[in-house]
Write a protein that holds these residues in place. Structure first.
Motif, PDB file in Angstrom:
ATOM      1  N   MET A   1       0.844  -1.176   0.000  1.00 54.23           N
ATOM      2  CA  MET A   1       0.000   0.000   0.000  1.00 54.23           C
ATOM      3  C   MET A   1       0.892   1.242   0.000  1.00 54.23           C
ATOM      4  O   MET A   1       1.868   1.307   0.739  1.00 54.23           O
ATOM      5  CB  MET A   1      -0.876  -0.007   1.251  1.00 54.23           C
ATOM      6  N   HIS A   2       0.525   2.202  -0.796  1.00 58.26           N
ATOM      7  CA  HIS A   2       1.262   3.460  -0.847  1.00 58.26           C
ATOM      8  C   HIS A   2       0.666   4.427   0.167  1.00 58.26           C
ATOM      9  O   HIS A   2      -0.537   4.680   0.160  1.00 58.26           O
ATOM     10  CB  HIS A   2       1.222   4.066  -2.253  1.00 58.26           C
ATOM     11  N   LEU A   3       1.518   4.960   1.023  1.00 57.28           N
ATOM     12  CA  LEU A   3       1.085   5.920   2.033  1.00 57.28           C
ATOM     13  C   LEU A   3       1.629   7.284   1.675  1.00 57.28           C
ATOM     14  O   LEU A   3       2.830   7.447   1.488  1.00 57.28           O
ATOM     15  CB  LEU A   3       1.594   5.504   3.412  1.00 57.28           C
ATOM     16  N   ASP A   4       0.739   8.274   1.586  1.00 54.44           N
ATOM     17  CA  ASP A   4       1.206   9.623   1.295  1.00 54.44           C
ATOM     18  C   ASP A   4       1.457  10.373   2.601  1.00 54.44           C
ATOM     19  O   ASP A   4       1.321   9.817   3.694  1.00 54.44           O
ATOM     20  CB  ASP A   4       0.228  10.362   0.378  1.00 54.44           C
ATOM     21  N   LYS A   5       1.796  11.641   2.492  1.00 51.23           N
ATOM     22  CA  LYS A   5       2.149  12.418   3.688  1.00 51.23           C
ATOM     23  C   LYS A   5       0.973  12.544   4.654  1.00 51.23           C
ATOM     24  O   LYS A   5       1.163  12.594   5.863  1.00 51.23           O
ATOM     25  CB  LYS A   5       2.694  13.797   3.303  1.00 51.23           C
ATOM     26  N   THR A  34     -14.034  13.864   7.336  1.00 54.41           N
ATOM     27  CA  THR A  34     -14.438  12.805   6.405  1.00 54.41           C
ATOM     28  C   THR A  34     -13.262  12.195   5.650  1.00 54.41           C
ATOM     29  O   THR A  34     -13.136  10.963   5.606  1.00 54.41           O
ATOM     30  CB  THR A  34     -15.520  13.328   5.428  1.00 54.41           C
ATOM     31  N   PRO A  35     -12.366  12.996   5.054  1.00 59.56           N
ATOM     32  CA  PRO A  35     -11.206  12.373   4.406  1.00 59.56           C
ATOM     33  C   PRO A  35     -10.322  11.604   5.400  1.00 59.56           C
ATOM     34  O   PRO A  35      -9.765  10.557   5.055  1.00 59.56           O
ATOM     35  CB  PRO A  35     -10.440  13.539   3.798  1.00 59.56           C
ATOM     36  N   CYS A  36     -10.214  12.094   6.635  1.00 62.63           N
ATOM     37  CA  CYS A  36      -9.446  11.366   7.650  1.00 62.63           C
ATOM     38  C   CYS A  36     -10.085  10.007   7.913  1.00 62.63           C
ATOM     39  O   CYS A  36      -9.395   8.986   7.953  1.00 62.63           O
ATOM     40  CB  CYS A  36      -9.363  12.159   8.953  1.00 62.63           C
ATOM     41  N   TRP A  37     -11.401  10.008   8.092  1.00 61.10           N
ATOM     42  CA  TRP A  37     -12.130   8.767   8.340  1.00 61.10           C
ATOM     43  C   TRP A  37     -11.925   7.774   7.192  1.00 61.10           C
ATOM     44  O   TRP A  37     -11.651   6.596   7.421  1.00 61.10           O
ATOM     45  CB  TRP A  37     -13.611   9.081   8.519  1.00 61.10           C
ATOM     46  N   ASN A  38     -12.046   8.259   5.960  1.00 62.66           N
ATOM     47  CA  ASN A  38     -11.867   7.376   4.802  1.00 62.66           C
ATOM     48  C   ASN A  38     -10.456   6.797   4.753  1.00 62.66           C
ATOM     49  O   ASN A  38     -10.273   5.618   4.445  1.00 62.66           O
ATOM     50  CB  ASN A  38     -12.181   8.128   3.507  1.00 62.66           C
ATOM     51  N   ARG A  39      -9.458   7.620   5.034  1.00 64.25           N
ATOM     52  CA  ARG A  39      -8.071   7.145   5.031  1.00 64.25           C
ATOM     53  C   ARG A  39      -7.836   6.128   6.153  1.00 64.25           C
ATOM     54  O   ARG A  39      -7.182   5.105   5.943  1.00 64.25           O
ATOM     55  CB  ARG A  39      -7.107   8.323   5.173  1.00 64.25           C
ATOM     56  N   ILE A  40      -8.379   6.393   7.329  1.00 62.33           N
ATOM     57  CA  ILE A  40      -8.221   5.459   8.454  1.00 62.33           C
ATOM     58  C   ILE A  40      -8.870   4.124   8.114  1.00 62.33           C
ATOM     59  O   ILE A  40      -8.283   3.057   8.314  1.00 62.33           O
ATOM     60  CB  ILE A  40      -8.812   6.060   9.750  1.00 62.33           C
ATOM     61  N   LYS A  41     -10.076   4.156   7.592  1.00 65.96           N
ATOM     62  CA  LYS A  41     -10.776   2.918   7.223  1.00 65.96           C
ATOM     63  C   LYS A  41      -9.996   2.144   6.155  1.00 65.96           C
ATOM     64  O   LYS A  41      -9.902   0.915   6.212  1.00 65.96           O
ATOM     65  CB  LYS A  41     -12.202   3.217   6.742  1.00 65.96           C
ATOM     66  N   ARG A  42      -9.433   2.861   5.166  1.00 66.11           N
ATOM     67  CA  ARG A  42      -8.630   2.203   4.122  1.00 66.11           C
ATOM     68  C   ARG A  42      -7.400   1.540   4.742  1.00 66.11           C
ATOM     69  O   ARG A  42      -7.085   0.390   4.430  1.00 66.11           O
ATOM     70  CB  ARG A  42      -8.213   3.214   3.059  1.00 66.11           C
ATOM     71  N   MET A  43      -6.718   2.244   5.660  1.00 66.74           N
ATOM     72  CA  MET A  43      -5.518   1.676   6.286  1.00 66.74           C
ATOM     73  C   MET A  43      -5.872   0.503   7.200  1.00 66.74           C
ATOM     74  O   MET A  43      -5.083  -0.439   7.325  1.00 66.74           O
ATOM     75  CB  MET A  43      -4.741   2.765   7.033  1.00 66.74           C
ATOM     76  N   GLU A  44      -7.058   0.512   7.801  1.00 68.92           N
ATOM     77  CA  GLU A  44      -7.507  -0.645   8.578  1.00 68.92           C
ATOM     78  C   GLU A  44      -7.755  -1.834   7.653  1.00 68.92           C
ATOM     79  O   GLU A  44      -7.306  -2.951   7.931  1.00 68.92           O
ATOM     80  CB  GLU A  44      -8.786  -0.304   9.346  1.00 68.92           C
ATOM     81  N   ARG A  45      -8.466  -1.610   6.537  1.00 68.94           N
ATOM     82  CA  ARG A  45      -8.749  -2.692   5.579  1.00 68.94           C
ATOM     83  C   ARG A  45      -7.473  -3.288   5.012  1.00 68.94           C
ATOM     84  O   ARG A  45      -7.376  -4.493   4.812  1.00 68.94           O
ATOM     85  CB  ARG A  45      -9.606  -2.169   4.419  1.00 68.94           C
ATOM     86  N   GLU A  46      -6.482  -2.426   4.732  1.00 67.08           N
ATOM     87  CA  GLU A  46      -5.231  -2.869   4.115  1.00 67.08           C
ATOM     88  C   GLU A  46      -4.272  -3.489   5.129  1.00 67.08           C
ATOM     89  O   GLU A  46      -3.212  -3.983   4.762  1.00 67.08           O
ATOM     90  CB  GLU A  46      -4.547  -1.699   3.418  1.00 67.08           C
ATOM     91  N   ILE A  49      -3.164  -0.428   9.821  1.00 66.07           N
ATOM     92  CA  ILE A  49      -3.613  -0.273  11.204  1.00 66.07           C
ATOM     93  C   ILE A  49      -4.179  -1.624  11.632  1.00 66.07           C
ATOM     94  O   ILE A  49      -5.184  -2.075  11.091  1.00 66.07           O
ATOM     95  CB  ILE A  49      -4.675   0.843  11.333  1.00 66.07           C
ATOM     96  N   ARG A  50      -3.507  -2.259  12.584  1.00 72.32           N
ATOM     97  CA  ARG A  50      -3.914  -3.594  13.017  1.00 72.32           C
ATOM     98  C   ARG A  50      -4.910  -3.576  14.155  1.00 72.32           C
ATOM     99  O   ARG A  50      -5.560  -4.576  14.423  1.00 72.32           O
ATOM    100  CB  ARG A  50      -2.697  -4.414  13.430  1.00 72.32           C
ATOM    101  N   GLY A  51      -5.015  -2.459  14.856  1.00 75.34           N
ATOM    102  CA  GLY A  51      -5.936  -2.392  15.976  1.00 75.34           C
ATOM    103  C   GLY A  51      -5.600  -1.194  16.848  1.00 75.34           C
ATOM    104  O   GLY A  51      -4.695  -0.417  16.541  1.00 75.34           O
ATOM    105  N   TYR A  52      -6.321  -1.075  17.936  1.00 79.81           N
ATOM    106  CA  TYR A  52      -6.141   0.023  18.873  1.00 79.81           C
ATOM    107  C   TYR A  52      -6.014  -0.574  20.264  1.00 79.81           C
ATOM    108  O   TYR A  52      -6.799  -1.440  20.634  1.00 79.81           O
ATOM    109  CB  TYR A  52      -7.338   0.978  18.801  1.00 79.81           C
ATOM    110  N   THR A  53      -5.014  -0.108  21.006  1.00 76.07           N
ATOM    111  CA  THR A  53      -4.773  -0.685  22.327  1.00 76.07           C
ATOM    112  C   THR A  53      -4.555   0.405  23.368  1.00 76.07           C
ATOM    113  O   THR A  53      -4.296   1.558  23.035  1.00 76.07           O
ATOM    114  CB  THR A  53      -3.531  -1.599  22.316  1.00 76.07           C
ATOM    115  N   ALA A  54      -4.604  -0.018  24.622  1.00 80.06           N
ATOM    116  CA  ALA A  54      -4.259   0.861  25.740  1.00 80.06           C
ATOM    117  C   ALA A  54      -2.843   0.509  26.183  1.00 80.06           C
ATOM    118  O   ALA A  54      -2.466  -0.664  26.225  1.00 80.06           O
ATOM    119  CB  ALA A  54      -5.235   0.653  26.894  1.00 80.06           C
ATOM    120  N   ASP A  55      -2.046   1.501  26.506  1.00 77.39           N
ATOM    121  CA  ASP A  55      -0.686   1.305  26.993  1.00 77.39           C
ATOM    122  C   ASP A  55      -0.754   1.196  28.513  1.00 77.39           C
ATOM    123  O   ASP A  55      -0.840   2.198  29.215  1.00 77.39           O
ATOM    124  CB  ASP A  55       0.201   2.475  26.555  1.00 77.39           C
TER     125      ASP A  55
END
Length: 158
Positions: A1-5, A34-46, A49-55
């Motif tokens: 996957m290509h990630l832009d800035k 909205t564009p942030c949401w779309n990018r996050i969802k795309r990176m989750e699908r690809e 982004i493997r998940g979200y955790t608590a430190d």
């Protein structure tokens, strides 16, 4: 996957604070929600982004010590490696386990309450795994650096 800035900037915000709101992420990276949401969802699908955790602080839960264990196995057959990995996965105190090259076969990071707890873990769990030829343990005295993925070292796609 290509990630832009923008993708890389979003990842940095999420890596620093996975609970950041879409508005906060957008403000930090220069996009609307909205564009942030779309990018996050795309990176989750690809799978970027493997998940979200608590430190969570191990010390706050009583795990005051970390032990690094180097293990050599008797055999390197697929079955032995599989069974060893499966057995490690069942030990909750094992935080990380790596199959490595070099003098040892595995490097394992373990959280324990104290030296007695580690001795118990060795007797009751680790040394009961068949196929261990040799192990060497070292207690972590101080953590000098705990890092995350170095996103600043990733070049954005053109």
């Amino acid at each position: 996957m290509h990630l832009d800035k923008f993708d890389l900037a979003i990842l940095k915000v999420l890596q620093d604070d996975a609970r950041a709101s879409l508005n906060d992420i957008g403000a930090a990276v220069g996009l609307s929600a909205t564009p942030c949401w779309n990018r996050i969802k795309r990176m989750e699908r690809e799978g970027v982004i493997r998940g979200y955790t608590a430190d969570i602080s191990p010390e706050a839960l009583g795990f005051m010590d970390t032990v690094i264990v180097h293990v050599t196995l008797e055999s390197h057959s697929d079955a032995t490696l599989y069974e060893f990995g499966r057995a490690l996965a069942e030990i909750p105190e094992v935080l990380e386990a790596f199959l490595v090259s070099g003098d040892y076969d595995y490097i394992i990071r373990i959280a324990v309450r104290d030296t007695r707890d580690y001795e118990r873990l060795l007797r009751e769990r680790l040394y009961r795994i068949p196929g261990i030829r040799h192990s060497k343990s070292g207690f972590v005295l101080r953590s000098l650096k705990q890092s995350r993925l170095p996103l600043s070292a990733v070049a954005p796609a053109a």
